[in-house]
Design a protein around this motif. Structure first.
Motif, PDB file in Angstrom:
ATOM      1  N   ARG A  50       2.097  31.244   5.899  1.00 36.31           N
ATOM      2  CA  ARG A  50       3.376  30.558   6.064  1.00 36.31           C
ATOM      3  C   ARG A  50       4.453  31.330   5.307  1.00 36.31           C
ATOM      4  O   ARG A  50       4.162  32.015   4.339  1.00 36.31           O
ATOM      5  CB  ARG A  50       3.281  29.132   5.534  1.00 36.31           C
ATOM      6  N   SER A  52       9.011  31.321   4.346  1.00 36.06           N
ATOM      7  CA  SER A  52      10.327  30.691   4.389  1.00 36.06           C
ATOM      8  C   SER A  52      11.349  31.812   4.261  1.00 36.06           C
ATOM      9  O   SER A  52      10.990  32.976   4.123  1.00 36.06           O
ATOM     10  CB  SER A  52      10.474  29.663   3.260  1.00 36.06           C
ATOM     11  N   GLU A  72      11.792  28.273   8.197  1.00 34.68           N
ATOM     12  CA  GLU A  72      10.392  28.112   7.794  1.00 34.68           C
ATOM     13  C   GLU A  72       9.520  28.406   8.991  1.00 34.68           C
ATOM     14  O   GLU A  72       9.864  28.053  10.113  1.00 34.68           O
ATOM     15  CB  GLU A  72      10.123  26.691   7.292  1.00 34.68           C
ATOM     16  N   SER A  74       5.398  30.389  10.375  1.00 33.52           N
ATOM     17  CA  SER A  74       4.066  30.925  10.111  1.00 33.52           C
ATOM     18  C   SER A  74       3.767  32.036  11.104  1.00 33.52           C
ATOM     19  O   SER A  74       4.410  32.142  12.156  1.00 33.52           O
ATOM     20  CB  SER A  74       3.006  29.828  10.196  1.00 33.52           C
ATOM     21  N   PHE A  88       9.022  30.188  13.961  1.00 36.50           N
ATOM     22  CA  PHE A  88       9.795  29.658  12.841  1.00 36.50           C
ATOM     23  C   PHE A  88      10.914  28.773  13.358  1.00 36.50           C
ATOM     24  O   PHE A  88      11.319  28.859  14.517  1.00 36.50           O
ATOM     25  CB  PHE A  88      10.321  30.750  11.906  1.00 36.50           C
TER      26      PHE A  88
END
Length: 150
Positions: A50, A52, A72, A74, A88
């Protein structure tokens, strides 16, 4: 097997390992620029792949009211696939706080033979509609290509 034959075999194996192509892995971490001059900065991936970061629209995006906005997402594990897919979400921050916009990006990270990385993504932009009757005009779709900023 004689000593010289054994030595030749070991040498051949060592050379084969040295000249075997290295599989390049594509990682989203870092800074990227889109084909519309938007910029994106992605943090280091955590143990669950993951990440951000933030997204800043460029002038070609045509939205002067958009501010730097959080993202955010992955990506696939690069141990499983060297050119992973990713997704995202960007929750847009706007100067006019009464308007709500969210985008989702879905794509794949590619590495060419020279080691250059590109992200190819499909995106959906959703703007809040005033009523169900106006829902039809709330979603836009497009594509973006990102290159790494060095």
């Amino acid at each position: 097997m004689g000593r010289s034959a054994f030595f030749a075999l070991v040498l051949a194996l060592a050379l084969a390992v040295c000249v075997a192509p290295v599989e390049r892995k594509c990682l989203l971490s870092g800074s990227w620029r889109s084909d519309t001059s938007c910029r994106m900065v992605v943090s280091t991936l955590d143990k669950d792949n993951r990440f951000s970061g933030f997204y800043l629209p460029g002038p070609a995006a045509g939205y002067s009211e958009l501010l730097t906005s959080p993202l955010e997402g992955s990506q696939q594990d690069t141990e499983l696939v060297p050119q992973p897919t990713f997704s995202f979400t960007v929750n847009w921050r706007l100067q006019d706080s009464e308007t709500a916009r969210t985008s989702v990006f879905l794509g794949q990270c590619y590495v060419d033979p020279k080691g250059e990385e590109t992200l190819h993504a499909l995106w959906l932009l959703r703007e809040a509609a005033d009523s169900p009757a106006e829902d039809w005009k709330g979603t836009r779709i497009g594509t973006s290509t990102f290159t790494r900023i060095k």
